[in-house]
Design an enzyme around this catalytic site. Structure first.
Site, short mmCIF file in Angstrom:
data_model
loop_
_atom_site.label_atom_id
_atom_site.label_comp_id
_atom_site.label_asym_id
_atom_site.label_seq_id
_atom_site.Cartn_x
_atom_site.Cartn_y
_atom_site.Cartn_z
CG HIS A 326 40.22 40.75 42.01
ND1 HIS A 326 40.76 41.80 41.27
CD2 HIS A 326 40.26 39.83 40.84
CE1 HIS A 326 40.60 41.63 39.97
NE2 HIS A 326 40.32 40.07 39.62
CE LYS A 513 36.36 54.32 46.81
NZ LYS A 513 37.33 53.61 45.76
NE ARG A 514 32.39 45.86 46.21
CZ ARG A 514 32.96 45.32 47.18
NH1 ARG A 514 32.17 44.58 48.31
NH2 ARG A 514 34.33 44.84 47.33
CB THR A 621 39.76 50.24 38.53
OG1 THR A 621 38.43 50.06 38.91
CG2 THR A 621 40.77 49.14 38.55
CE LYS A 625 37.43 52.70 35.94
NZ LYS A 625 36.38 52.05 36.73
#
Length: 777
Positions: A326, A513-514, A621, A625
């Site tokens: 990842h 996001k993170r 991702t 979305k």
């Protein structure tokens, strides 16, 4: 009355002695959930014949289950009717906690894959950890992130079943614990398939030592229980110090060993002790390096418990396991100190040594010199390299976007690709449209279904049929109206939750996001500051009012990331205090960003911020979305952004910044200080970190950010993520996007084209590729 409504009433009456009108939220939640579980139970446990895939993941970011499960069971409208009859709003369940057992995209991807597999009749089960507390709850105190326990179980867990009879023993060097499985049904949309998410909870062999208690050692009497529960206490404990590292390794081994013991037990019941068919019964996907300890553990179980030779066991492991990479970030390619590993898992260590021997023998047979073999060695520099073991002892290594996979093959893992080219493949990530469009954006879903039918719900490529409507003025007006409605809904929610009023007519520019330096939230912040100074100086008069919205959590031990959050919150305060600029700009960092918050933010976005340094975001991702919900991307050519632009077109998105190739070319001589000194606009926004424009409360966090960008003596590499290099390109591109938004219909066409071209980014497609190409189902 239907069976479902009857079941709800029966549960409320028997369990709580109340009717729907008198029940509180928790009672209703349990009654509705248990009624749905009763309906699904008959088709849950009988397994499909043939091979099953198993998704081993440290994270499953499932989010709130009730709406998703009711939708997939076809009970959503019936539940709405039931609640309406009782005088209740369907939104009542939004008070329920999220199942936040994940940190970001990796965990949410796992949840999407489970949904897609069940919907596509693919036998895929998830295996992970039932953390007592989720990641953490986030709040802000004077602009700084504060963490508190995420007690996601405070409403109970009606969707899981405790399987006490299937508990297994897990042994570490200093303790033994039971792993107790909790099974949750994974319900396919409109199908009879129900797969399983099995999460393991650590419990003590002896919960209470009565003799110690009687002797007055009250702490000692429960110490075994406390130590056991630590293992599944919190997702990703801070591992800056040795105790945190030990706990992380224990967590990874705990769920890996428990899952493998469970699979072996099931296998033996059917096939006996002929393990030659094990890879034909199970395919195990390792979701990143976290579960890689499963490889030596399977070999250990086969050799020690069942007497299989090491050579045969290693071959079984290779045929069974596959590995998803990842990230190319070295910090995430896990390594463990040899001494730490031996100290925690002495029973696994001999297997690691044997795998290392097998690797070196194979390298020799392939003509790899001793010097070259150092780059492959699982044991090197006093560390156990988990990614290397994952590549060597599996049959497949996949990246998660085309660009990411090419970087793996040509750069990060090029030596391994040269050795095993047949093992490398790409599986671009995806998201489930059932949650990320149908459930979270019913208005846009109805718009789509009215024009092309509803087959897109299980076949997202059907959205291609929307392309003719991109030139239909009536459709574009309706699309724009829907976007405005979602913004109004979000503004209302934020006013209730955050106490901030956002103007829905403004542009909603969203980055959620993170929080990590490579995702470059600080680049966004510098861009906002340039807007601020330009408006104050009268240089930006034709600026469409914009609300810049952030959502992210920084790991508790990641000080620089937490400094960026403080920086953004200080910018928000600065702008809000300026009577002129605040009419043009709003900045909001939402608190406790999670799956349910994302379901409200993403449909309301005018722009999707995907601005990571090119080459570092493996896929993403969130970008998918946003695209599905009709938001153009402002982003770099990184991760799946590349494929998004290929599908929807460069004209319908806003791409800026250096490419992977450009960064590789400039890296050796890159000098961020030269950019800072030569460009007054860059210098002005960077100087806000140290010139008193903004305050970090004398914490030193802003000075740290400043030095990390400019001082190569302070950090190994100044401006490691090329923030200053991309800053002016970013500002100019975002200004162009701001101008384009003025033409409502033309801009709506860009959004609708993104939606129409998003079909390939369904997790249905991703999982079917895994099933066919890797798992061989």
């Amino acid at each position: 009355m239907t069976e479902f409504k009857t079941e709800i009433n029966n549960y409320l009456r028997m369990q709580y002695g109340v009717s729907a009108k008198d029940a509180d939220v928790k009672q209703l939640y349990h009654a509705v959930s248990r009624a749905a579980m009763a309906i699904v139970s008959d088709r849950w446990h009988p397994k499909m014949a043939g091979k099953r895939a198993c998704y081993f993941s440290a994270e499953f970011l499932v989010g709130r289950l009730i709406y998703d499960n009711l939708q997939n069971l076809g009970l959503l409208e019936e539940c709405k009717e039931y609640l309406k009859e009782a005088g209740l709003a369907f939104s009542v369940f939004e008070e329920i906690e999220d199942n936040a057992l994940g940190n970001g995209g990796l965990g949410r991807l796992a949840a999407c894959y489970l949904d897609s597999a069940a919907t596509g009749n693919i036998p895929l089960d998830g295996y992970g950890i039932r953390y007592r507390y989720g990641l953490f709850r986030q709040s802000f105190e004077d602009g700084f992130q504060k963490e508190s326990a995420d007690d996601w179980l405070r409403f109970g867990d009606p969707w899981s079943i405790r399987r006490e009879d299937e508990k297994v023993l897990i042994s570490f060097a200093d303790q033994e614990v039971y792993a107790i499985p909790y099974d949750t049904p994974v319900i396919g949309y409109g199908t009879d398939t129900v797969n399983t998410l099995r999460l393991w909870q650590a419990e003590p062999l002896c919960a209470f030592d009565f003799s110690l208690f009687n002797s007055g050692d009250y702490d000692g009497s429960v110490s075994e229980a406390v130590r056991a529960r630590e293992i599944t206490g919190v997702l990703y404990p801070n591992d800056n110090e040795k105790p945190g590292k030990i706990l992380r390794l224990k967590q990874q081994y705990f769920f890996s060993s428990a899952s493998l013991q469970s699979l072996l037990k099931s296998y033996v019941k059917v096939y006996g002790q002929d393990f030659s068919k094990f890879p034909d019964a199970y395919a195990i996907q390792l979701n990143d390096t976290h579960p890689t300890v499963s490889i030596p553990e399977l070999i250990r179980l086969l050799t020690e418990k069942y007497g299989v030779t090491f050579e045969v066991s290693l071959e079984i492991a290779k045929r069974t396991f596959a590995y998803t990479n990842h990230t190319i970030l070295s910090e995430a390619l896990e390594t463990w100190g040899e001494e730490l590993f031996k100290g925690v898992l002495p029973n696994v260590w001999p297997i690691i040594l044997k795998i290392q021997e097998a690797l070196l023998l194979e390298l020799t047979q392939k003509g790899i010199s001793e010097e070259e073999s150092e780059g492959f060695s699982i044991l090197a520099d006093g560390k156990v390299h988990m990614a290397r073991m994952a590549i060597f002892a599996t049959h497949s290594t996949n990246g998660v976007a085309k660009l990411h996979t090419e970087i793996l093959k040509n750069d990060t893992l090029s030596n391994w690709y040269g050795l095993y080219p047949q093992r490398f493949n790409n599986k671009t990530n995806g998201v489930t449209q059932r949650r990320w469009l149908k459930l979270c954006n019913p208005e846009l879903s109805d718009f789509i279904t009215k024009r092309i039918g509803d087959s897109w719900v299980t076949n997202l490529s059907e959205l291609e049929k929307l392309v003719p409507y991109v030139s239909d003025e009536e459709a574009l007006k309706e699309f724009a109206d829907i976007k405005l409605k979602k913004k109004e809904q979000l503004a209302f929610y934020i006013r209730e939750k955050e106490g901030v009023f956002l103007r829905p007519e403004a542009i909603f520019d969203i980055q959620v996001k993170r929080l990590h330096e490579y995702k470059r939230q600080i680049l966004n912040a510098f861009g906002i500051l340039d807007d601020y100074f330009s408006i104050k100086e009268g240089l930006l008069n034709d600026f469409t009012p914009t609300a810049y919205i952030f959502g992210a959590k920084a790991a508790p031990g990641y000080k620089r990331a937490k400094g960026i959050i403080k920086f953004i919150n200080e910018i928000a305060k600065l702008i809000e205090s300026d009577p002129i600029v605040k009419e043009k700009i709003q900045v909001l960092f939402v608190s406790n960003y999670d799956v349910s918050y994302a379901e409200k933010l993403i449909p309301a976005a005018d722009f999707s911020e995907q601005i990571s340094t090119a080459g570092l975001e493996a896929s993403g991702t969130g970008n998918m979305k946003f695209m599905i919900n009709g938001a153009p991307t402002i982003g770099t050519l990184d991760g799946a952004n590349v494929e998004i632009v290929e599908c929807a077109g460069m004209d319908n998105n806003y791409i800026f910044g250096a490419t992977v190739q450009e960064l590789a070319r400039i890296a050796p001589q890159y000098d961020p200080k030269a950019i800072y000194e030569e460009n007054s606009r860059v210098r002005r926004v960077v100087d806000t970190l140290i010139d008193g424009t903004l305050s970090d409360g004398e914490s030193g966090t802003f000075k740290d950010l400043y030095l990390a960008l400019l001082d190569s003596e302070y950090v190994k590499r100044a401006d490691e993520y090329y923030v200053l290099y991309d800053l002016m390109s970013y500002i100019e591109t975002r200004r162009r996007a701001n101008t384009d938004k003025k033409d409502t219909l033309k801009f709506a066409a860009k959004g609708l084209m993104n939606c129409a071209k998003s079909g390939t980014f369904s997790s249905d497609r991703s999982v079917s590729e895994y099933a066919a190409d890797i798992w061989k189902l």
